[in-house]
Design an enzyme around this catalytic site. Structure first.
Site, PDB file in Angstrom:
ATOM      1  N   GLU A 162       0.881  -1.130   0.069  1.00 11.05           N
ATOM      2  CA  GLU A 162      -0.098   0.066  -0.145  1.00 11.05           C
ATOM      3  C   GLU A 162       0.676   1.325  -0.092  1.00 11.05           C
ATOM      4  O   GLU A 162       0.585   2.239  -0.685  1.00 11.05           O
ATOM      5  CB  GLU A 162      -0.924   0.029   1.335  1.00 11.05           C
ATOM      6  CG  GLU A 162      -2.132  -0.833   1.178  1.00 11.05           C
ATOM      7  CD  GLU A 162      -1.851  -2.165   2.042  1.00 11.05           C
ATOM      8  OE1 GLU A 162      -2.533  -2.911   2.530  1.00 11.05           O
ATOM      9  OE2 GLU A 162      -0.469  -2.467   2.101  1.00 11.05           O
ATOM     10  N   ASP A 192      -2.219  -5.538   3.304  1.00 12.23           N
ATOM     11  CA  ASP A 192      -2.653  -5.814   4.650  1.00 12.23           C
ATOM     12  C   ASP A 192      -3.508  -6.844   4.770  1.00 12.23           C
ATOM     13  O   ASP A 192      -4.365  -7.043   3.771  1.00 12.23           O
ATOM     14  CB  ASP A 192      -3.173  -4.497   5.386  1.00 12.23           C
ATOM     15  CG  ASP A 192      -2.102  -3.340   5.605  1.00 12.23           C
ATOM     16  OD1 ASP A 192      -0.806  -3.669   5.444  1.00 12.23           O
ATOM     17  OD2 ASP A 192      -2.581  -2.082   5.916  1.00 12.23           O
ATOM     18  N   TYR A 245       0.928  -5.209  13.250  1.00  7.67           N
ATOM     19  CA  TYR A 245      -0.097  -4.633  12.492  1.00  7.67           C
ATOM     20  C   TYR A 245      -1.072  -4.051  13.727  1.00  7.67           C
ATOM     21  O   TYR A 245      -1.521  -4.633  14.544  1.00  7.67           O
ATOM     22  CB  TYR A 245      -1.064  -5.660  11.744  1.00  7.67           C
ATOM     23  CG  TYR A 245      -1.879  -4.710  10.850  1.00  7.67           C
ATOM     24  CD1 TYR A 245      -1.432  -3.843   9.825  1.00  7.67           C
ATOM     25  CD2 TYR A 245      -3.165  -5.389  10.874  1.00  7.67           C
ATOM     26  CE1 TYR A 245      -2.575  -3.356   8.932  1.00  7.67           C
ATOM     27  CE2 TYR A 245      -3.983  -4.582   9.836  1.00  7.67           C
ATOM     28  CZ  TYR A 245      -3.627  -3.501   9.043  1.00  7.67           C
ATOM     29  OH  TYR A 245      -4.559  -3.115   8.256  1.00  7.67           O
TER      30      TYR A 245
END
Length: 415
Positions: free
Chosen positions: A70, A158, A394
């Site tokens: 990303e 992700d 994360y």
């Protein structure tokens, strides 16, 4: 001789801060081959009799793979881990497709349709209309050129619904003619990244449809209810799938707060010292809990709406001291010379306190607000930067689990 004093306490409402609960709306779709969307990509499976065995597409030393993530910062970190010999790591800078946000983004062939401004075809199973996000065409072109130089495409966005949707949109837009696979990891460390590239999979269609369902619900709620608010209440107001429900909870809590009645009560404390060894013993604090066999009233004994003692509290068992009662009681004890107090009972308890849980999204935001004064948005931006640089796991998660690398590092450090 003990020194007595009193303190006034006002029974106030408990904090009405909303608990950090996440309400997950899950849309379950039945798989229908005749109507379902086909997810592009090369399914890596080999049929053996009646079972299928998944095969791993591990990087070959002679091949060069294009890895798409990303953000540029995440791309730089992963490129350092993988090296430049076998991999090209590039970023798509978030979503490359979304529903149109303005009339000028609607393709000409759809502009005359009644649902075009909504961006959702309400006449055909609520199918969303996707357009390229403004400013992303150059990125798409660059990715296509890099793909021509590569033998494989690995989507490493992700590991959540948004990341899965980004990977699917990349497949739909880039239309790769080379093998495509999906790699997921929860921390950007050498061990985690390399393990993810050894255990590649395909884009998860269920996660993509879950994200799409949430996005469609957001659009249906916001684009239909918000204009009604502008017309009936005031301009620039907005409604949403989550914010409207949260606002209703806040309003209900505020109504409870306004209905709350305060109650004034007094407690008494004494600073005492044991005389067993003269005056050398340290002082300790004691709280007066009972007077003449009756328990002193506390906050829990008062009704929140009337401010009076609850009916369930027996007047014969609880005594409610006014200010004059508390002052007179303390003065009477202090005026008595050589007053002695007897310890009737000493209790010792062993308590077990568990260490704090690892932070999840909600507790991270709460801790940052309480200790650092950071808002939720600022907290997540900082966390995103830390994650992309491989410093934390994360941050968008409800699962309080430590990474394996973190456990090993902590164990080695302690030992």
């Amino acid at each position: 001789m003990g020194l007595f004093w009193i303190s006034a306490s006002i029974h106030k409402p408990k904090s009405h801060a909303l608990s950090s609960r996440r309400y997950l709306i899950s849309e379950q779709f039945r798989w229908n081959k005749s109507k379902s969307r086909r997810y592009s990509g090369n399914i890596l499976a080999v049929a053996t009799s009646e079972k299928s065995t998944s095969t791993r597409n591990t990087p070959s030393s002679a091949s060069k793979a294009l890895v798409i993530v990303e953000s540029p910062a995440k791309a730089r970190t992963i490129q350092k881990i993988l090296g430049a010999d076998q991999y090209i790591v590039e970023s798509c800078v978030g979503h490359i497709r979304d529903m149109p946000k303005s009339a000028k983004q609607i393709p000409a062939k759809y502009k005359d349709l009644h649902w075009s401004r909504l961006g959702v075809n309400v006449d055909d199973g609520f199918k969303p209309l996707y357009v390229t996000v403004e400013g992303k065409q150059k990125i798409i072109t660059s990715l296509r050129n890099l793909m021509k130089q590569s033998e494989r495409l690995i989507l490493a966005t992700d590991d959540d619904r948004e990341g899965e949707a980004i990977s699917w949109h990349l497949q739909e837009v880039l239309k790769p003619k080379i093998p495509v696979s999906r790699a997921v990891f929860h921390e950007i460390t050498p061990a985690a990244v390399k393990k993810a590239f050894e255990e590649i999979r395909q884009v998860n269609g269920n996660l993509v449809e879950a994200q799409e369902a949430r996005r469609v619900l957001d659009r249906l709620t916001g684009y239909t209810v918000s204009p009604l608010l502008w017309k009936k209440i005031a301009k620039n107001l907005s409604a949403g799938r989550v914010q409207s429900v949260a606002l209703n909870m806040i309003v209900n809590r505020e109504k409870e707060r306004l209905q709350f009645c305060t109650a004034l009560y007094y407690d008494m404390r004494a600073r005492l010292r044991s005389r067993s060894d003269g005056n050398n013993n340290p002082e300790f604090m004691a709280v007066v809990t009972h007077v003449a066999g009756k328990r002193l009233a506390a906050g829990r004994d008062f009704d929140e709406k009337s401010g009076r003692l609850k009916e369930s509290v027996s007047a014969g068992e609880v005594v409610h001291f006014s200010e004059s009662d508390a002052v007179a009681f303390c003065q009477r004890l202090e005026a008595t010379k050589d007053v002695s107090l007897k310890v009737n009972k000493v209790e010792k308890k062993r308590k077990k306190r568990a260490p704090p849980q690892p932070l999840i999204t909600s507790s991270l935001q709460q801790a940052a607000s309480r200790q650092l004064g950071l808002g939720a948005g600022q907290t997540m931006r900082v966390a995103q930067s830390l994650y992309e640089n491989g410093l934390i796991t994360y941050m968008r998660t409800d699962h309080a689990e430590l990474a394996d690398d973190a456990k090993k590092t902590a164990t080695q450090y302690i030992s």
